[in-house]
Design an enzyme around this catalytic site. Sequence first.
Site, PDB file in Angstrom:
ATOM      1  N   ILE A 157       0.832  -1.202   0.000  1.00 10.48           N
ATOM      2  CA  ILE A 157       0.000   0.000   0.000  1.00 10.48           C
ATOM      3  C   ILE A 157       0.876   1.266   0.000  1.00 10.48           C
ATOM      4  O   ILE A 157       1.548   1.583   0.989  1.00 10.48           O
ATOM      5  CB  ILE A 157      -0.987  -0.001   1.195  1.00 10.48           C
ATOM      6  CG1 ILE A 157      -1.795  -1.309   1.201  1.00 10.48           C
ATOM      7  CG2 ILE A 157      -1.896   1.226   1.152  1.00 10.48           C
ATOM      8  CD1 ILE A 157      -2.550  -1.629  -0.088  1.00 10.48           C
ATOM      9  N   GLU A 362      -1.795  -1.057 -10.396  1.00  7.60           N
ATOM     10  CA  GLU A 362      -3.046  -0.525 -10.972  1.00  7.60           C
ATOM     11  C   GLU A 362      -3.483  -1.377 -12.168  1.00  7.60           C
ATOM     12  O   GLU A 362      -3.955  -0.862 -13.177  1.00  7.60           O
ATOM     13  CB  GLU A 362      -2.905   0.957 -11.305  1.00  7.60           C
ATOM     14  CG  GLU A 362      -2.548   1.744 -10.049  1.00  7.60           C
ATOM     15  CD  GLU A 362      -3.011   3.177 -10.034  1.00  7.60           C
ATOM     16  OE1 GLU A 362      -3.932   3.519 -10.783  1.00  7.60           O
ATOM     17  OE2 GLU A 362      -2.457   3.931  -9.225  1.00  7.60           O
TER      18      GLU A 362
HETATM   19  P1  FAD Z   1      -0.995 -11.451  -9.174  1.00  3.51           P
HETATM   20  O1  FAD Z   1      -2.401 -10.978  -9.284  1.00  3.51           O
HETATM   21  O2  FAD Z   1      -0.733 -12.657  -8.343  1.00  3.51           O
HETATM   22  O3  FAD Z   1      -0.443 -11.682 -10.657  1.00  3.51           O
HETATM   23  C1  FAD Z   1       0.755 -12.423 -10.916  1.00  3.51           C
HETATM   24  C2  FAD Z   1       0.878 -12.577 -12.439  1.00  3.51           C
HETATM   25  O4  FAD Z   1      -0.243 -13.313 -12.960  1.00  3.51           O
HETATM   26  C3  FAD Z   1       0.908 -11.244 -13.192  1.00  3.51           C
HETATM   27  O5  FAD Z   1       1.778 -11.330 -14.291  1.00  3.51           O
HETATM   28  C4  FAD Z   1      -0.504 -11.104 -13.682  1.00  3.51           C
HETATM   29  O6  FAD Z   1      -0.600 -10.297 -14.849  1.00  3.51           O
HETATM   30  C5  FAD Z   1      -0.854 -12.563 -13.991  1.00  3.51           C
HETATM   31  N1  FAD Z   1      -2.303 -12.791 -13.971  1.00  3.51           N
HETATM   32  C6  FAD Z   1      -3.168 -12.681 -12.927  1.00  3.51           C
HETATM   33  N2  FAD Z   1      -4.421 -12.934 -13.331  1.00  3.51           N
HETATM   34  C7  FAD Z   1      -4.354 -13.197 -14.666  1.00  3.51           C
HETATM   35  C8  FAD Z   1      -5.311 -13.531 -15.678  1.00  3.51           C
HETATM   36  N3  FAD Z   1      -6.622 -13.608 -15.396  1.00  3.51           N
HETATM   37  N4  FAD Z   1      -4.862 -13.747 -16.928  1.00  3.51           N
HETATM   38  C9  FAD Z   1      -3.544 -13.648 -17.229  1.00  3.51           C
HETATM   39  N5  FAD Z   1      -2.596 -13.335 -16.336  1.00  3.51           N
HETATM   40  C10 FAD Z   1      -2.994 -13.110 -15.071  1.00  3.51           C
HETATM   41  N6  FAD Z   1      -2.237  -2.009  -4.307  1.00  3.51           N
HETATM   42  C11 FAD Z   1      -3.136  -1.218  -3.654  1.00  3.51           C
HETATM   43  O7  FAD Z   1      -4.259  -1.645  -3.354  1.00  3.51           O
HETATM   44  N7  FAD Z   1      -2.813   0.051  -3.295  1.00  3.51           N
HETATM   45  C12 FAD Z   1      -1.596   0.615  -3.561  1.00  3.51           C
HETATM   46  O8  FAD Z   1      -1.355   1.782  -3.218  1.00  3.51           O
HETATM   47  C13 FAD Z   1      -0.626  -0.196  -4.245  1.00  3.51           C
HETATM   48  N8  FAD Z   1       0.622   0.278  -4.484  1.00  3.51           N
HETATM   49  C14 FAD Z   1       1.605  -0.570  -4.967  1.00  3.51           C
HETATM   50  C15 FAD Z   1       2.933  -0.150  -5.015  1.00  3.51           C
HETATM   51  C16 FAD Z   1       3.929  -1.020  -5.420  1.00  3.51           C
HETATM   52  C17 FAD Z   1       5.362  -0.554  -5.435  1.00  3.51           C
HETATM   53  C18 FAD Z   1       3.587  -2.352  -5.813  1.00  3.51           C
HETATM   54  C19 FAD Z   1       4.640  -3.337  -6.261  1.00  3.51           C
HETATM   55  C20 FAD Z   1       2.280  -2.768  -5.797  1.00  3.51           C
HETATM   56  C21 FAD Z   1       1.268  -1.902  -5.357  1.00  3.51           C
HETATM   57  N9  FAD Z   1      -0.061  -2.337  -5.228  1.00  3.51           N
HETATM   58  C22 FAD Z   1      -0.989  -1.532  -4.598  1.00  3.51           C
HETATM   59  C23 FAD Z   1      -0.417  -3.704  -5.593  1.00  3.51           C
HETATM   60  C24 FAD Z   1      -0.563  -3.935  -7.089  1.00  3.51           C
HETATM   61  O9  FAD Z   1      -1.685  -3.267  -7.578  1.00  3.51           O
HETATM   62  C25 FAD Z   1      -0.587  -5.451  -7.314  1.00  3.51           C
HETATM   63  O10 FAD Z   1       0.742  -5.928  -7.065  1.00  3.51           O
HETATM   64  C26 FAD Z   1      -1.051  -5.825  -8.716  1.00  3.51           C
HETATM   65  O11 FAD Z   1      -2.413  -5.553  -8.844  1.00  3.51           O
HETATM   66  C27 FAD Z   1      -0.790  -7.292  -9.061  1.00  3.51           C
HETATM   67  O12 FAD Z   1      -1.252  -8.138  -8.043  1.00  3.51           O
HETATM   68  P2  FAD Z   1      -0.272  -9.270  -7.457  1.00  3.51           P
HETATM   69  O13 FAD Z   1       1.014  -8.641  -7.141  1.00  3.51           O
HETATM   70  O14 FAD Z   1      -1.006  -9.984  -6.374  1.00  3.51           O
HETATM   71  O15 FAD Z   1      -0.033 -10.258  -8.690  1.00  3.51           O
END
Ligand code: FAD
Length: 383
Positions: A157, A362
């Site tokens: 976050i 995002e």
């Molecule tokens: P996952 O959802 O586990 O995805 C892993 C991989 O699988 C990715 O390559 C993804 O594209 C792929 N994947 C997933 N589903 C599918 C599908 N249906 N089809 C094909 N491929 C798929 N979140 C907040 O709420 N608030 C914030 O302020 C915020 N800030 C952030 C700041 C940083 C520096 C970082 C690293 C992240 C932040 N995030 C925040 C979280 C960010 O939005 C998530 O990391 C992102 O949405 C991806 O989720 P995940 O990391 O759980 O990856």
Amino acid sequence: MDLALTEDQKNFQKLAREFLDNEVVPHRAAWDRAESVDTAIIPKLGEIGFFGLTIPEEYGGIGGDYITYCLGMEELGRADSAVRGIVSVSMGLVGKSILSHGTEEQKREWLPGIATGKSLGCFGLTEPDNGSDPGHLKASATRQGDDYVINGAKVFITNGSWADVCLVFARTSGPGPKGVSAFLVPTDTPGFGRNEIHGKRGLRGQATSELSFDNVQVAESARLGAEGEGFKIAMHSLDKGRVSVGAGCVGIVQGCLEASVQYSQDRQQFDRPLASFQLIQDLIADMSVDADAARLLVCRAADLIERGEPFGTEASKAKYFASEAAVRAANNAIQIFGGYGYIDEYPVQKYMRDARVMTLYEGTSQIQKLLIGRAETGISAFL
Ligand code: FAD
């Protein structure tokens, strides 16, 4: 690239660039190494108006249109994406959600602080087990008399450790997106915990944190929107947020282009400037085209928002293209700088580290493609 900007837009762009070149660019490498900006920069950014763009004056903002907003985010991205993220999340994701969905009381309570940078917001959607699939998030908000009691965990976050208010999404009923509601939780509420994540590859100057909610009790008046509307609010905010991320990425591409042109003109090899080699111009030409194309996609989405038209797919296209372009540009820029591109005396390695996350947060590039594919085919690949 010259856009047909109004005098007000040009003036803000100039003011923003001058301020950032003086107050941010000279410090960004040190903030990056220290894993924190000097937080004294935050109210200064507020004085210039970065936090108040598109927020009406009656709520402490400076008003302005979405193109001006994108110009501001581009300049922030060119200067330091860690700083851009602080503004984008607080004002863009939290402030604008309050503006669009809040009661008059909520707007009066939170917007004047957020719109001036005197207080910060964070956006608590992602959970340890739910990133790309927030419709199935697990944090819960249980009714207890007139109050709600929130339990659960959030991760990654932005602004989490610094924020005064957390816009948190939690489940008020059954499974799926329709059971999610949104709450504005003051971060000094008992049971709210935060733990900063260290060791990020990029965006090191901003605080990224894990949040915990341990029986956090809030009044019904803290709910943003109706029960069950939280997922819609989150998606609406992220659609707009993607335009902001896209604009920040345009700034990264532009920064890489400017740095590469300057360096390739100054640096001599084989008794000639690097800029005279066709293979170097090839890399620079790609950056130049990417900067223009990304900026036009961002401006199209911003223009649709400004006109009150649907803009979600265009926001996804802008974010997808601009974030991938930022990674390409930063990679090319490091190539042009040679070994010097690999150390933090020069900005391009920071652009590379910062750009990389833009294709992840995002909504990852894959998620943007699924949204664009759904819009083109009428078939959702999410189910
Ligand atoms: P996952 O959802 O586990 O995805 C892993 C991989 O699988 C990715 O390559 C993804 O594209 C792929 N994947 C997933 N589903 C599918 C599908 N249906 N089809 C094909 N491929 C798929 N979140 C907040 O709420 N608030 C914030 O302020 C915020 N800030 C952030 C700041 C940083 C520096 C970082 C690293 C992240 C932040 N995030 C925040 C979280 C960010 O939005 C998530 O990391 C992102 O949405 C991806 O989720 P995940 O990391 O759980 O990856």
